[in-house]
Design a protein around this motif. Structure first.
Motif, PDB file in Angstrom:
ATOM      1  N   SER A 290       1.077  -1.250   0.033  1.00 17.95           N
ATOM      2  CA  SER A 290       0.190  -0.277  -0.408  1.00 17.95           C
ATOM      3  C   SER A 290       0.499   1.305   0.326  1.00 17.95           C
ATOM      4  O   SER A 290       1.988   1.190   0.018  1.00 17.95           O
ATOM      5  N   VAL A 304      -4.316  -2.895   6.375  1.00 13.86           N
ATOM      6  CA  VAL A 304      -4.435  -2.108   4.835  1.00 13.86           C
ATOM      7  C   VAL A 304      -4.034  -2.931   3.893  1.00 13.86           C
ATOM      8  O   VAL A 304      -3.131  -3.237   4.121  1.00 13.86           O
ATOM      9  N   SER A 307      -3.728  -0.763  -0.942  1.00 12.84           N
ATOM     10  CA  SER A 307      -4.805   0.867  -0.907  1.00 12.84           C
ATOM     11  C   SER A 307      -3.775   1.741  -0.869  1.00 12.84           C
ATOM     12  O   SER A 307      -2.524   2.165  -0.362  1.00 12.84           O
ATOM     13  N   LEU A 321      -9.587  -2.673   5.144  1.00 12.88           N
ATOM     14  CA  LEU A 321      -9.753  -1.633   4.104  1.00 12.88           C
ATOM     15  C   LEU A 321      -8.674  -2.463   2.646  1.00 12.88           C
ATOM     16  O   LEU A 321      -7.729  -2.924   3.509  1.00 12.88           O
ATOM     17  N   ASP A 322      -9.177  -2.888   1.795  1.00 15.15           N
ATOM     18  CA  ASP A 322      -8.520  -4.131   0.649  1.00 15.15           C
ATOM     19  C   ASP A 322      -9.001  -3.403  -0.890  1.00 15.15           C
ATOM     20  O   ASP A 322     -10.049  -3.576  -0.953  1.00 15.15           O
ATOM     21  N   CYS A 324      -8.301  -0.332  -1.520  1.00 16.81           N
ATOM     22  CA  CYS A 324      -9.770   1.378  -1.522  1.00 16.81           C
ATOM     23  C   CYS A 324      -9.142   2.220  -1.929  1.00 16.81           C
ATOM     24  O   CYS A 324      -7.531   2.473  -1.469  1.00 16.81           O
ATOM     25  N   VAL A 325      -9.526   3.159  -1.537  1.00 19.87           N
ATOM     26  CA  VAL A 325      -8.531   4.190  -1.797  1.00 19.87           C
ATOM     27  C   VAL A 325      -9.130   5.422  -1.282  1.00 19.87           C
ATOM     28  O   VAL A 325     -10.379   5.898  -1.472  1.00 19.87           O
ATOM     29  N   ARG A 343     -13.765   3.812  -3.083  1.00 14.57           N
ATOM     30  CA  ARG A 343     -13.131   4.499  -2.475  1.00 14.57           C
ATOM     31  C   ARG A 343     -13.604   5.828  -2.270  1.00 14.57           C
ATOM     32  O   ARG A 343     -14.747   5.903  -2.247  1.00 14.57           O
ATOM     33  N   THR A 366     -14.531   0.528  -7.757  1.00 17.17           N
ATOM     34  CA  THR A 366     -13.929   0.233  -8.307  1.00 17.17           C
ATOM     35  C   THR A 366     -13.731   0.566 -10.135  1.00 17.17           C
ATOM     36  O   THR A 366     -13.472   1.146 -10.789  1.00 17.17           O
TER      37      THR A 366
END
Ligand code: GDD
Ligand code: MG
Length: 371
Positions: A290, A304, A307, A321-322, A324-325, A343, A366
């Motif tokens: 990440s 995390v 991400s 969080l996988d 994720c932005v 996102r 996404t």
């Protein structure tokens, strides 16, 4: 003298919300803006003057790069008040070029990291006296790219941008060498796509477009998945040294921790993760593959993975969080498990109790499209 133009004017739509505040080439990859890796490659390949073709948020480039002296190159900025497209941008940048009519000028897309032999590409261009020489790479699925068939002598026979049924897996890698006079023959002051207009027109006019076919390390960082992959590849040394500037002394195992970051003793960092300057990561937390940007906070017992955490974003304790932005400054409350690929845009407090309204959550997945 060898000159280059880097196209950095795009909106980076597929990387929103990160690109709402920062243009794509200025997002940090292994701790420095992406463009710094490209400048290092250009410098090492003998380029001494770089023209940045800007449109979106030009001041952010100039604030960081200045006149280029710290990178060992000279940088000139040419701004498009209204984006002119890739071909229009190349033509517009010509105003700052000093090369002669027959000299080779390197053009780079501002979102491609490549380990190919740029000097070799320029040499081929000189030897064949081509109008343009394109770097081509072979990919598994050519549909998202410019598909470029060639003949047995390495001449380009067609340029087919984003074809549903590609005729070859060799694609335009976004690194060109143009004869200067070919740039100046592009009509000025018009919106023109080099991929959809200039290359097909040159081929129609029987101009000689040559291919430099080399499948070295290559990635276009235009999507969040590619962006985290690229940053991890640079940290891990998977990206070769002629593609990127080295990840530097801040490397710890297979992660990179920048100055002033505060990490609990038992934090587990893996997969080429970068932790930005002044960021904080709490006890029992795992961060894998990440990019955690400057001054972001990740709580304790949080996971995390793959991400991107924007500058100053705050993730609470016990979160997951996988893929994720999170935009800069986003707050994620304790115990939040975001759906994979979420996102989160600016000024939204996810599942939280805090001060910011939730009326317009603006959470997209996404599948968000655009270029
Ligand atoms: N100055 C300026 N003005 N730059 C622009 C403009 C503009 O109007 N439009 C796009 N750019 C810049 C972007 O900032 C980016 O660096 C580069 O041009 C390419 O734009 P992308 O939006 O990233 O294009 P793409 O990835 O869909 O496709 C391009 O790259 C592929 C390789 O990664 C094409 O060149 C394809 O043919 C190619 O295969
Ligand atoms: Mg791109």
């Amino acid at each position: 003298m060898q000159e280059a133009v880097v196209l950095v004017g795009g909106l980076g739509t597929r990387l929103r919300p990160l690109t709402l505040t920062t243009p794509k080439p200025m997002l940090p990859v292994a701790g420095v803006p992406f463009i710094a890796h490209q400048c290092a490659k250009l410098q090492a390949a003998g380029v001494d003057h770089v023209v940045l073709a800007t449109s979106y948020r030009p001041e952010i480039f100039a604030d960081y790069l200045g006149d280029g002296a710290s990178l060992g190159i000279r940088i000139t900025y040419v701004h498009e008040r209204e984006a002119l497209g890739t071909g229009g941008a190349i033509r517009n940048a010509s105003a700052a070029l000093e090369s002669g009519a027959n000299d080779p000028v390197v053009i780079l897309n501002g979102d491609v990291l490549s380990g190919h032999d740029l000097r070799g590409q320029v040499e081929l261009h000189r030897k064949t006296e081509a109008a343009v020489t394109l770097h081509l790479v072979e990919v598994a699925d050519a549909r998202a790219y410019g598909c470029v068939p060639t003949d047995a002598d390495g001449r380009v026979t067609a340029f087919l941008e984003k074809m549903p049924d590609p005729v070859t897996n060799w694609i335009n890698a976004g690194a060109y060498v143009f004869r200067r006079s070919v740039i100046d023959a592009i009509p000025a002051g018009q919106v023109i796509s080099v991929e959809r207009d200039t290359f097909p027109n040159l081929l129609l006019a029987a101009s000689d477009i040559r291919a430099w076919q080399e499948s070295a390390y290559w990635i276009d960082v235009g999507t969040p998945e590619a962006f985290v992959r690229c940053s991890a590849d640079v940290v891990l040394g998977v990206a070769p040294s002629n593609a990127a500037s080295p990840a530097g002394s801040a490397r710890i195992g297979d992660a990179m921790v920048l100055l002033g970051a505060e990490m609990a003793n038992d934090v587990r960092l893996s997969g080429g993760t970068t932790i930005g300057a002044g960021a904080r990561v709490g006890t029992g937390t795992d961060v894998d593959e990440s990019v955690v940007m400057d001054a972001a906070v990740v709580g304790s017992s949080t996971r995390v993975r793959r991400s991107v955490i924007g500058k100053g974003a705050v993730i609470g304790d016990g979160c997951v969080l996988d893929g994720c932005v999170l935009a800069d400054g986003v707050v994620v409350a304790d115990g939040t498990e975001l759906p994979p690929g979420t996102r989160v845009e600016l000024d939204v407090d996810i599942a939280g109790t805090s001060n910011k309204p939730l009326s317009d959550p603006a959470v997209t997945d996404t599948a968000a499209s655009g270029t």
